[in-house]
Write a protein that holds these residues in place. Structure first.
Motif, PDB file in Angstrom:
ATOM      1  N   TYR A   1       0.818  -1.215   0.000  1.00 60.94           N
ATOM      2  CA  TYR A   1       0.000   0.000   0.000  1.00 60.94           C
ATOM      3  C   TYR A   1       0.849   1.263   0.000  1.00 60.94           C
ATOM      4  N   LEU A   2       2.036   1.214   0.578  1.00 63.31           N
ATOM      5  CA  LEU A   2       2.938   2.355   0.474  1.00 63.31           C
ATOM      6  C   LEU A   2       3.390   2.549  -0.972  1.00 63.31           C
ATOM      7  N   ARG A   3       3.667   1.444  -1.665  1.00 63.91           N
ATOM      8  CA  ARG A   3       4.063   1.504  -3.068  1.00 63.91           C
ATOM      9  C   ARG A   3       2.918   2.071  -3.909  1.00 63.91           C
ATOM     10  N   MET A   4       1.692   1.612  -3.646  1.00 62.58           N
ATOM     11  CA  MET A   4       0.542   2.106  -4.397  1.00 62.58           C
ATOM     12  C   MET A   4       0.346   3.600  -4.160  1.00 62.58           C
ATOM     13  N   ALA A   5       0.513   4.047  -2.916  1.00 61.09           N
ATOM     14  CA  ALA A   5       0.365   5.479  -2.604  1.00 61.09           C
ATOM     15  C   ALA A   5       1.449   6.274  -3.307  1.00 61.09           C
ATOM     16  N   ALA A   6       2.657   5.764  -3.341  1.00 58.81           N
ATOM     17  CA  ALA A   6       3.768   6.464  -4.006  1.00 58.81           C
ATOM     18  C   ALA A   6       3.498   6.577  -5.511  1.00 58.81           C
ATOM     19  N   GLU A   7       2.949   5.525  -6.090  1.00 57.06           N
ATOM     20  CA  GLU A   7       2.640   5.559  -7.524  1.00 57.06           C
ATOM     21  C   GLU A   7       1.567   6.596  -7.850  1.00 57.06           C
ATOM     22  N   ARG A   8       0.690   6.876  -6.880  1.00 56.03           N
ATOM     23  CA  ARG A   8      -0.342   7.899  -7.066  1.00 56.03           C
ATOM     24  C   ARG A   8       0.151   9.282  -6.654  1.00 56.03           C
ATOM     25  N   GLY A   9       1.395   9.342  -6.168  1.00 60.45           N
ATOM     26  CA  GLY A   9       1.964  10.610  -5.727  1.00 60.45           C
ATOM     27  C   GLY A   9       1.475  11.052  -4.363  1.00 60.45           C
ATOM     28  N   GLU A  10       1.025  10.119  -3.556  1.00 59.79           N
ATOM     29  CA  GLU A  10       0.489  10.442  -2.235  1.00 59.79           C
ATOM     30  C   GLU A  10       1.490  10.241  -1.123  1.00 59.79           C
ATOM     31  N   ALA A  11       2.654   9.738  -1.458  1.00 61.23           N
ATOM     32  CA  ALA A  11       3.643   9.475  -0.378  1.00 61.23           C
ATOM     33  C   ALA A  11       4.853  10.351  -0.565  1.00 61.23           C
TER      34      ALA A  11
END
Length: 56
Positions: free
Chosen positions: A46-56
């Protein structure tokens, strides 16, 4: 006394019963992972998914 259930509810309850039986069989056969391992994998996912969306 239980009230009668409609066809859709009966189908969903049957599917739930089957899923629970499969999970119990997996546990009995030793096909389990420690919660720490699963939690860490999900955290990374989920951290990877957030980073891919630019949320991390």
């Amino acid at each position: 006394m239980r009230e009668p259930v409609d066809e859709d509810t009966a189908r969903r309850l049957t599917a739930l019963d089957q899923a629970l039986a499969a999970g119990l069989a997996d546990h009995a056969a030793g096909r389990v992972k420690p919660v720490e391992v699963v939690a860490e994998r999900l955290k990374r996912k989920y951290l990877r998914m957030a980073a891919e969306r630019g949320e991390a």
